[in-house]
Structure formats: structure tokens, C-alpha cells
Design a protein around this motif. Sequence first.
Motif, PDB file in Angstrom:
ATOM      1  N   ARG A 145       0.584   1.882   7.138  1.00 39.52           N
ATOM      2  CA  ARG A 145       1.179   0.550   7.047  1.00 39.52           C
ATOM      3  C   ARG A 145       1.073  -0.182   8.382  1.00 39.52           C
ATOM      4  O   ARG A 145       0.763  -1.372   8.428  1.00 39.52           O
ATOM      5  CB  ARG A 145       2.643   0.662   6.625  1.00 39.52           C
ATOM      6  CG  ARG A 145       3.372  -0.673   6.513  1.00 39.52           C
ATOM      7  CD  ARG A 145       2.881  -1.503   5.356  1.00 39.52           C
ATOM      8  NE  ARG A 145       3.142  -0.848   4.095  1.00 39.52           N
ATOM      9  CZ  ARG A 145       4.309  -0.929   3.428  1.00 39.52           C
ATOM     10  NH1 ARG A 145       5.304  -1.648   3.914  1.00 39.52           N
ATOM     11  NH2 ARG A 145       4.458  -0.310   2.282  1.00 39.52           N
ATOM     12  N   ASP A 199       0.798 -10.361   2.852  1.00 39.76           N
ATOM     13  CA  ASP A 199      -0.160  -9.255   2.925  1.00 39.76           C
ATOM     14  C   ASP A 199       0.434  -8.059   3.666  1.00 39.76           C
ATOM     15  O   ASP A 199       0.252  -6.911   3.264  1.00 39.76           O
ATOM     16  CB  ASP A 199      -1.438  -9.710   3.640  1.00 39.76           C
ATOM     17  CG  ASP A 199      -2.237 -10.724   2.833  1.00 39.76           C
ATOM     18  OD1 ASP A 199      -2.060 -10.766   1.604  1.00 39.76           O
ATOM     19  OD2 ASP A 199      -3.022 -11.479   3.436  1.00 39.76           O
ATOM     20  N   SER A 202       3.264  -6.573   1.391  1.00 43.90           N
ATOM     21  CA  SER A 202       2.898  -6.383  -0.027  1.00 43.90           C
ATOM     22  C   SER A 202       3.716  -7.294  -0.933  1.00 43.90           C
ATOM     23  O   SER A 202       4.224  -6.873  -1.973  1.00 43.90           O
ATOM     24  CB  SER A 202       3.084  -4.909  -0.442  1.00 43.90           C
ATOM     25  OG  SER A 202       2.268  -4.063   0.336  1.00 43.90           O
ATOM     26  N   SER A 204       3.922 -11.523  -2.590  1.00 43.45           N
ATOM     27  CA  SER A 204       3.160 -12.740  -2.817  1.00 43.45           C
ATOM     28  C   SER A 204       3.621 -13.808  -1.832  1.00 43.45           C
ATOM     29  O   SER A 204       4.743 -13.748  -1.309  1.00 43.45           O
ATOM     30  CB  SER A 204       3.354 -13.235  -4.252  1.00 43.45           C
ATOM     31  OG  SER A 204       4.679 -13.718  -4.433  1.00 43.45           O
TER      32      SER A 204
END
Length: 238
Positions: A145, A199, A202, A204
Motif C-alpha cells: 500500500r 486511487d 481505493s 471513488s
Amino acid sequence: MATVGPGMALRGVASGLLPPAMVPHPREEMFSVLVVDDHPLLREAIAQRLSSMGAGTVHEAASISEARTRALASGPCDLAILDLGLPDGSGLDLIAELRAQGWNRIVVLAASDDPSAVRAAFQAGAQAYLLKSASPGIVTDGVRRVLEGGLYADPSVAPLLAAGTRVPATDNTPRELSAREVEVLQLVADGRSNKEIGDALSLSALTVKSHLSRIGRKLGTGDRAQMVALAMRAGVIR
């Protein structure tokens, strides 16, 4: 310094989601890491885990002073993984120093699950907080991540942060921000657009916009710069 062999490729690092300067080296060059911990066996285990993820070069240090020497010799690596309890000082100071030298991805791997320690690590500039008791899978998830430009909290400490953090609004009334809202504000402070924030987390872009609207209502301002300033003043973000 230990050099470790190739492993599986990281997902997403070449997807174009990050600015070129933030993307780790291409697969043929692997990625470079500085591991700082005073326990040799743990450093070896971390190096093996990173090898399985595709690390090319792993610099090792057992103390803050040794880490400073390694960092100056190598320049900023793609990743730093460090403990907070080092024999010659606090890892929080080392995080701040590395950030000032251009190290953009720092993972804390510590024994303490104290929420104040976790918050202090993020406020100092870390992108992830993992526990030494974590499973190899969780360590892998956290490192991935961060390499992809996101933030990560060990699942064992994430619920401890869920209660949120208080930030005085424009009328000086303390307002509670959730852990997710703090993450969003930190990325705003880092200069990310809504799409880049989405992004990294994770989410929108629409969900990010909803988070920012909710933060704005809580803090009494819709201005991104002012929201960031209020959170920084409260010590919630760096």
C-alpha cells in the motif's frame, strides 16, 4: 548492506496512478529499502519478506546514528521500515529527519499498539504503522500500500483509531474527525487531487468529494486550504 534477489512484482506501481517521482524503480531495477531495527533476526526476517516482494537492495541499520550514516550514503530509498524504540533515541525523530531528506515512503514496524504512538507516527510523517506481531500477509499488504502511494494501519490498531480525532472548527468548537477523514485531509495536505486521493485509498473520486464535504460541514469551511490549516494546527496531520 544486504542484497536480496528478485521476487514477485508489485501490483499497481506501473499503473500511472502516481507522479513519476513517486513510482518505485521498474521491475528490472527492483526497489530499494532501508530497514532500521536493533534486533538482527527481525531485520533478517524483514529482508526475506521484502525479497519475496521484489526488493533489490536492502540497507540495514541497528540504531538511529547508523541509519543516518546509511541514509546519507545511499540517498533516499524507495522505502524505509523502522522501529520507534531504538537504542539511541526515538524513531519519531528519525522519521522526521528522513522526510526532510526526501524519503517519501516510511513504514513503522513497532511492538506498541498504543493509539497515541500510532497517531504520533503518522503525524511525524509515516505512511504505515504495522505491529511486529503481524502476520506476513499483513506486513506485505502494508508495504504494498505504501509503495503504491497510500496509507495503511495494522488491522489490530485501526479500530483504536476509529474513534477519530478532535479538531477545533472555525468557531473554536472541537469537532470529531474519523480516521478516514484524517487520511483524506493528510492527502489533501500532500497536494493530491480528489482522483489521486481516491486511487491511494481505493475510493471513488465521488466518495472523496463526499468525505471533504462532510469535513467542511464539521469544520465550518469548504476551503481545502483552511481545512488543512485547522487540522495541522490541531496536530492531527503534518
